[in-house]
Write a protein that holds these residues in place. Structure first.
Motif, PDB file in Angstrom:
ATOM      1  N   ILE A   6      -4.020  -8.004   0.224  1.00 48.17           N
ATOM      2  CA  ILE A   6      -4.384  -6.807   0.906  1.00 48.17           C
ATOM      3  C   ILE A   6      -5.874  -7.023   1.437  1.00 48.17           C
ATOM      4  CG2 ILE A   6      -2.690  -5.262   0.012  1.00 48.17           C
ATOM      5  CD1 ILE A   6      -5.095  -3.845  -1.711  1.00 48.17           C
ATOM      6  N   VAL A  59      -4.595   3.489   7.779  1.00 47.92           N
ATOM      7  CA  VAL A  59      -3.616   2.095   7.692  1.00 47.92           C
ATOM      8  C   VAL A  59      -3.481   1.408   9.205  1.00 47.92           C
ATOM      9  CG1 VAL A  59      -1.424   1.332   7.066  1.00 47.92           C
ATOM     10  CG2 VAL A  59      -2.289   3.502   5.947  1.00 47.92           C
ATOM     11  N   SER A  61      -2.135  -1.863   9.455  1.00 51.44           N
ATOM     12  CA  SER A  61      -1.030  -2.641   9.402  1.00 51.44           C
ATOM     13  C   SER A  61       0.028  -1.928   9.718  1.00 51.44           C
ATOM     14  CB  SER A  61      -1.112  -3.623   8.195  1.00 51.44           C
ATOM     15  OG  SER A  61      -0.831  -2.740   7.194  1.00 51.44           O
ATOM     16  N   HIS A  63       2.841  -1.661   8.209  1.00 52.74           N
ATOM     17  CA  HIS A  63       3.734  -1.404   7.071  1.00 52.74           C
ATOM     18  C   HIS A  63       4.432  -0.163   6.971  1.00 52.74           C
ATOM     19  CE1 HIS A  63       1.393  -4.848   5.636  1.00 52.74           C
ATOM     20  NE2 HIS A  63       2.379  -5.182   4.753  1.00 52.74           N
ATOM     21  N   LEU A  65       5.395   2.636   5.025  1.00 53.40           N
ATOM     22  CA  LEU A  65       5.165   3.317   3.645  1.00 53.40           C
ATOM     23  C   LEU A  65       5.791   4.422   3.452  1.00 53.40           C
ATOM     24  CD1 LEU A  65       1.064   3.552   4.394  1.00 53.40           C
ATOM     25  CD2 LEU A  65       2.233   1.903   2.992  1.00 53.40           C
ATOM     26  N   LEU A  98       4.347  -4.393   0.271  1.00 53.01           N
ATOM     27  CA  LEU A  98       3.061  -3.993   1.026  1.00 53.01           C
ATOM     28  C   LEU A  98       2.065  -5.381   0.986  1.00 53.01           C
ATOM     29  CD1 LEU A  98       1.870  -0.614  -0.612  1.00 53.01           C
ATOM     30  CD2 LEU A  98       3.198  -1.222   1.577  1.00 53.01           C
ATOM     31  N   LEU A 101      -0.984  -5.632   3.567  1.00 52.78           N
ATOM     32  CA  LEU A 101      -1.347  -4.399   4.030  1.00 52.78           C
ATOM     33  C   LEU A 101      -2.867  -4.462   4.453  1.00 52.78           C
ATOM     34  CD1 LEU A 101      -0.982  -1.366   4.015  1.00 52.78           C
ATOM     35  CD2 LEU A 101      -1.927  -1.263   1.680  1.00 52.78           C
TER      36      LEU A 101
END
Length: 109
Positions: A6, A59, A61, A63, A65, A98, A101
């Motif tokens: 990450i 956040v 990216s 992704h 969640l 993740l 991330l």
């Protein structure tokens, strides 16, 4: 493999590439603390109970969640410097999904 890669951008704008274990039930706030990416006493003040927003991050990216809990949503409603991509690091569990991330720590208030 139980570690994911990450990227965490600290409050000074420096991006750190870190390995985060997915087999230790750690959350993002705990990863940030373990790598000492925020000044001592400025992150995770409530111990990860979604009660202080000191671990707020953005956040970066794409992704997917887990949905925000009611507690996280309420805490972000009262926090400063909140953006559309704000989340509490203590509420983001490290999982294999993740990998990659990217987050940025919100400014300290």
């Amino acid at each position: 493999m139980s570690d994911i890669n990450i990227k965490i951008t600290d409050r000074e704008g420096v991006t750190h590439k870190v390995l985060a274990p997915t087999d230790m039930a750690m959350n993002l706030m705990e990863i940030i603390r373990s790598y000492e990416l925020a000044e001592e006493g400025t992150i995770g003040i409530c111990g990860g109970m979604a009660m202080c927003a000191s671990c707020q991050c953005y956040v970066k990216s794409n992704h997917e969640l887990p949905e925000k809990s009611i507690d996280e949503d309420m805490m972000l409603a009262e926090a400063f410097n909140v953006k559309d991509n704000s989340r509490l690091g203590c509420q983001i569990q490290m999982t294999p999904e993740l990998e990659g991330l990217e987050v940025e720590l919100a400014p300290e208030v």
